[in-house]
Design an enzyme around this catalytic site. Structure first.
Site, PDB file in Angstrom:
ATOM      1  N   ASP A  71       0.831  -1.209   0.000  1.00 56.97           N
ATOM      2  CA  ASP A  71       0.000   0.000   0.000  1.00 56.97           C
ATOM      3  C   ASP A  71       0.863   1.255   0.000  1.00 56.97           C
ATOM      4  OD1 ASP A  71       0.933  -0.359   2.600  1.00 56.97           O
ATOM      5  OD2 ASP A  71      -1.015  -0.924   3.396  1.00 56.97           O
ATOM      6  N   ASN A 140      -6.949  -2.748  14.394  1.00 55.35           N
ATOM      7  CA  ASN A 140      -8.365  -2.897  14.044  1.00 55.35           C
ATOM      8  C   ASN A 140      -8.599  -4.078  13.104  1.00 55.35           C
ATOM      9  OD1 ASN A 140      -7.544  -2.046  11.510  1.00 55.35           O
ATOM     10  ND2 ASN A 140      -8.533  -0.047  11.599  1.00 55.35           N
ATOM     11  N   HIS A 142      -7.048  -4.623  10.156  1.00 51.33           N
ATOM     12  CA  HIS A 142      -6.864  -4.406   8.718  1.00 51.33           C
ATOM     13  C   HIS A 142      -5.657  -5.175   8.180  1.00 51.33           C
ATOM     14  CE1 HIS A 142      -4.273  -0.457   9.203  1.00 51.33           C
ATOM     15  NE2 HIS A 142      -3.530  -1.527   9.340  1.00 51.33           N
ATOM     16  N   GLU A 147      -9.518  -1.646   5.363  1.00 53.09           N
ATOM     17  CA  GLU A 147     -10.048  -1.320   6.683  1.00 53.09           C
ATOM     18  C   GLU A 147     -11.339  -2.098   6.957  1.00 53.09           C
ATOM     19  OE1 GLU A 147      -8.013   0.213   8.474  1.00 53.09           O
ATOM     20  OE2 GLU A 147      -7.762   2.336   8.048  1.00 53.09           O
TER      21      GLU A 147
HETATM   22  P1  PGA Z   1       2.279  -1.982  12.880  1.00 52.34           P
HETATM   23  O1  PGA Z   1       1.202  -1.797  11.729  1.00 52.34           O
HETATM   24  O2  PGA Z   1       3.211  -3.041  12.427  1.00 52.34           O
HETATM   25  O3  PGA Z   1       2.933  -0.630  12.987  1.00 52.34           O
HETATM   26  O4  PGA Z   1       1.525  -2.380  14.109  1.00 52.34           O
HETATM   27  C1  PGA Z   1       0.649  -2.922  11.148  1.00 52.34           C
HETATM   28  C2  PGA Z   1      -0.470  -2.538  10.218  1.00 52.34           C
HETATM   29  O5  PGA Z   1      -1.122  -1.503  10.461  1.00 52.34           O
HETATM   30  O6  PGA Z   1      -0.731  -3.279   9.256  1.00 52.34           O
END
Ligand code: PGA
Length: 248
Positions: A71, A140, A142, A147
């Site tokens: 992304d 969350n 995702h 999302e």
């Molecule tokens: P993080 O993010 O590794 O900083 O926890 C993971 C994500 O949001 O996919």
């Protein structure tokens, strides 16, 4: 019964990173032209550090590998300090012998974002598809920037980021969540699920609730990572803290 995703639990985040880096090194050795799907975020940093070390100490060769990042933010130039392209250069690509022409990113500054998403899907197909997709998970649930919500999209598309996602990316934008772009481009769930193999990394107790639901809960668009249950060859690599809510 074959359960998907398989769950592997390690004592520490370092053990997770070392094990995955070793596996990627072995996969590169077996198939130097491997196509990797790569994540950004805090979780993969130790893994990238280990890959850099394996390249320096053991000559792990990236010269023929191809990568696709999951992304990118919309509306910022590729060389912006907060872009995921900058992140990947800084933490991996500048330190290994990968050919920059084989590292692929979504261009969040493209004039036509729909066309840009189509271009990305076509270049994944032209590369023969993704052999190994490495993933992080948002608190969350995702995957990439898919999302949680009533619907998910199959292919690469534009997304509106949730407030918690902008907060967790604030460090890339001087600590200010309001400075984090509100939109991004992301591989879709189908793009991710079409990878031949998928490995999701999760470390720390903040991920334990989502991990429990990915493993034990139903498949739901309210938790995009739960769709990994549909994949034939998906694995969760966890430290003990992220696995704390799983049955022992
Ligand atoms: P993080 O993010 O590794 O900083 O926890 C993971 C994500 O949001 O996919």
């Amino acid at each position: 019964m074959h359960r998907s995703p398989r769950v592997l639990v390690f004592a520490t985040p370092h053990d997770v990173a070392r094990t995955l880096a070793r596996r990627v090194a072995a996969a590169l050795h077996a198939n130097p032209k491997i196509v990797l799907g790569l994540p950004t975020g805090r979780t993969p940093l130790l893994f990238y550090e280990e890959l850099v070390r394996l390249h320096a100490d053991e000559d792990v060769d990236f010269s023929q590998a191809t990568t696709f990042n999951l992304d990118e933010f919309v509306g910022i130039a590729a060389d912006h300090p907060g872009s995921y392209r900058t992140f990947m250069r800084r933490f991996l690509f500048e330190h290994v012998n990968i050919d920059p022409a084989r590292t692929h990113f979504l261009d969040g500054a493209a004039a036509d974002l729909t066309e840009e998403c189509e271009r990305y899907e076509a270049s994944i197909t032209a590369a023969g598809g993704i052999d190994l997709q490495i993933l992080g998970i948002g608190t969350n649930g995702h995957l990439g920037f898919n999302e949680p919500g009533p619907e998910l999209e199959a292919r690469t598309h534009k997304v509106t980021l949730r407030p918690e996602t902008r907060r967790s990316n604030a460090a890339l934008f001087g600590g200010d969540p309001a400075a984090v772009p509100s939109q991004a481009l992301s591989m879709g769930m189908g793009t991710i699920l079409h990878a031949r193999k998928a490995v999701l990394l999760a470390t720390g107790e903040s991920k334990a609730g989502c991990v429990e639901r990915v493993v034990m809960g139903p498949i739901t668009t309210a938790l995009p990572a739960s769709l990994l249950q549909l994949h034939r060859d998906a694995e969760l690599m966890l430290d003990e803290a992220a696995a704390i809510r799983l049955p022992g």
